[in-house]
Design a protein around this motif. Structure first.
Motif, PDB file in Angstrom:
ATOM      1  N   LEU A  21       0.821  -1.212   0.000  1.00 20.84           N
ATOM      2  CA  LEU A  21       0.000   0.000   0.000  1.00 20.84           C
ATOM      3  C   LEU A  21       0.855   1.261   0.000  1.00 20.84           C
ATOM      4  O   LEU A  21       0.539   2.243  -0.687  1.00 20.84           O
ATOM      5  CB  LEU A  21      -0.937   0.010   1.220  1.00 20.84           C
ATOM      6  CG  LEU A  21      -2.090  -0.991   1.231  1.00 20.84           C
ATOM      7  CD1 LEU A  21      -2.956  -0.781   2.478  1.00 20.84           C
ATOM      8  CD2 LEU A  21      -2.936  -0.899  -0.027  1.00 20.84           C
ATOM      9  N   THR A  22       1.929   1.245   0.773  1.00 16.21           N
ATOM     10  CA  THR A  22       2.771   2.442   0.854  1.00 16.21           C
ATOM     11  C   THR A  22       3.566   2.660  -0.431  1.00 16.21           C
ATOM     12  O   THR A  22       3.740   3.796  -0.861  1.00 16.21           O
ATOM     13  CB  THR A  22       3.736   2.363   2.050  1.00 16.21           C
ATOM     14  OG1 THR A  22       4.513   1.172   1.965  1.00 16.21           O
ATOM     15  CG2 THR A  22       2.974   2.373   3.362  1.00 16.21           C
ATOM     16  N   THR A  23       4.046   1.590  -1.028  1.00 13.45           N
ATOM     17  CA  THR A  23       4.812   1.757  -2.274  1.00 13.45           C
ATOM     18  C   THR A  23       3.903   2.060  -3.466  1.00 13.45           C
ATOM     19  O   THR A  23       4.371   2.572  -4.483  1.00 13.45           O
ATOM     20  CB  THR A  23       5.662   0.508  -2.565  1.00 13.45           C
ATOM     21  OG1 THR A  23       4.828  -0.656  -2.578  1.00 13.45           O
ATOM     22  CG2 THR A  23       6.750   0.337  -1.520  1.00 13.45           C
ATOM     23  N   SER A  24       2.602   1.750  -3.335  1.00 15.19           N
ATOM     24  CA  SER A  24       1.653   2.179  -4.368  1.00 15.19           C
ATOM     25  C   SER A  24       1.367   3.665  -4.229  1.00 15.19           C
ATOM     26  O   SER A  24       1.241   4.390  -5.217  1.00 15.19           O
ATOM     27  CB  SER A  24       0.344   1.384  -4.268  1.00 15.19           C
ATOM     28  OG  SER A  24       0.549   0.020  -4.545  1.00 15.19           O
ATOM     29  N   LEU A  25       1.267   4.127  -2.987  1.00 15.42           N
ATOM     30  CA  LEU A  25       1.041   5.551  -2.737  1.00 15.42           C
ATOM     31  C   LEU A  25       2.294   6.360  -3.024  1.00 15.42           C
ATOM     32  O   LEU A  25       2.232   7.431  -3.655  1.00 15.42           O
ATOM     33  CB  LEU A  25       0.616   5.753  -1.279  1.00 15.42           C
ATOM     34  CG  LEU A  25       0.294   7.180  -0.856  1.00 15.42           C
ATOM     35  CD1 LEU A  25      -1.042   7.627  -1.435  1.00 15.42           C
ATOM     36  CD2 LEU A  25       0.278   7.298   0.668  1.00 15.42           C
ATOM     37  N   LEU A  26       3.434   5.851  -2.545  1.00 22.31           N
ATOM     38  CA  LEU A  26       4.725   6.507  -2.737  1.00 22.31           C
ATOM     39  C   LEU A  26       5.686   5.504  -3.358  1.00 22.31           C
ATOM     40  O   LEU A  26       6.353   4.749  -2.635  1.00 22.31           O
ATOM     41  CB  LEU A  26       5.284   7.013  -1.401  1.00 22.31           C
ATOM     42  CG  LEU A  26       4.554   8.150  -0.697  1.00 22.31           C
ATOM     43  CD1 LEU A  26       5.132   8.370   0.694  1.00 22.31           C
ATOM     44  CD2 LEU A  26       4.639   9.429  -1.514  1.00 22.31           C
ATOM     45  N   PRO A  27       5.780   5.455  -4.670  1.00 25.76           N
ATOM     46  CA  PRO A  27       6.707   4.522  -5.307  1.00 25.76           C
ATOM     47  C   PRO A  27       8.147   4.739  -4.835  1.00 25.76           C
ATOM     48  O   PRO A  27       8.518   5.839  -4.423  1.00 25.76           O
ATOM     49  CB  PRO A  27       6.560   4.844  -6.800  1.00 25.76           C
ATOM     50  CG  PRO A  27       5.181   5.432  -6.914  1.00 25.76           C
ATOM     51  CD  PRO A  27       4.984   6.210  -5.639  1.00 25.76           C
ATOM     52  N   ILE A  28       8.935   3.683  -4.862  1.00 29.53           N
ATOM     53  CA  ILE A  28      10.341   3.771  -4.453  1.00 29.53           C
ATOM     54  C   ILE A  28      11.027   4.903  -5.222  1.00 29.53           C
ATOM     55  O   ILE A  28      10.910   5.024  -6.430  1.00 29.53           O
ATOM     56  CB  ILE A  28      11.077   2.438  -4.723  1.00 29.53           C
ATOM     57  CG1 ILE A  28      10.409   1.292  -3.965  1.00 29.53           C
ATOM     58  CG2 ILE A  28      12.550   2.557  -4.349  1.00 29.53           C
ATOM     59  CD1 ILE A  28      10.426   1.450  -2.470  1.00 29.53           C
TER      60      ILE A  28
END
Length: 205
Positions: A40-47
């Protein structure tokens, strides 16, 4: 003569009560790039996404256990490759984690954007003190001193979708600074101004 004496006593009293307090208005700015996280976090804030924070708050006197933060305001902002500029508005702060390695997390909650059904719920900033003040039964160090005399070495984000909440770390290209204006200094200036007005009135009479 009695009025002059009372003013002098008032000045001494005001000076004593303000200089013993460690309350302050704190300005905090930081930036870091997303480095790892759950889906969820990497979808919101990609690497690799860079987040910049600029927040301010009043910090009350007392130890870290009090977690006395008021008048929290500021933003965490980033640019989404599809939806453009995004802003998380912070309006509350609290300390969630302290560690014997000498660091603590300051959590900011507020209102965040929702992208593809995923909402930014919380941003955290990790302060590294360098030593461990968190001894039983609790720290005796003023919260003001911990915040001002530490470095920023990580940011953290929490994102939710439905009943799921995931967390991710921003540990790449971390930078940050903390500055503060002690509230006692502001009060002393105010008292000085009031005393000046009183003095002028006394001389006129």
């Amino acid at each position: 003569m009695k009025l002059k004496l009372s003013i002098r006593i008032f000045w001494i009293f005001a000076l004593l009560i303000t200089t013993n307090s460690q309350a302050a208005l704190v300005f905090l700015s930081a930036s870091a790039d997303m480095s790892s996280g759950l889906p969820l976090t990497t979808s919101l804030l990609p690497i690799g996404t860079s987040v910049t924070s600029n927040v301010s708050f009043d910090i009350g006197s007392g130890t870290i256990e009090a977690s006395n933060f008021t008048n929290v305001t500021g933003t965490f902002s980033w640019v989404d490759s599809t939806f453009g500029a995004q802003v998380f508005n912070a309006n509350n702060a609290s300390i969630s984690t302290t560690h014997s390695a000498g660091w603590f997390l300051l959590d900011f909650t507020g209102s965040g954007p929702t992208i593809n059904g995923i909402t930014a719920d919380i941003f955290s900033i990790q302060f590294n003190i360098g030593t461990n003040p968190f001894t039983s039964p609790g720290s005796t160090t003023e919260l003001y001193d911990l915040v001002i005399n530490s470095s920023i070495d990580r940011m953290r984000v929490g994102a939710s979708q439905g009943s799921w909440t995931h967390f991710g770390d921003l540990q790449s290209n971390v930078s940050g600074s903390v500055s503060a204006v002690p509230i006692p200094s502001a009060l002393i200036l105010l008292v000085s101004g009031l005393l000046g007005l009183f003095t002028i009135k006394i001389r006129k009479h």
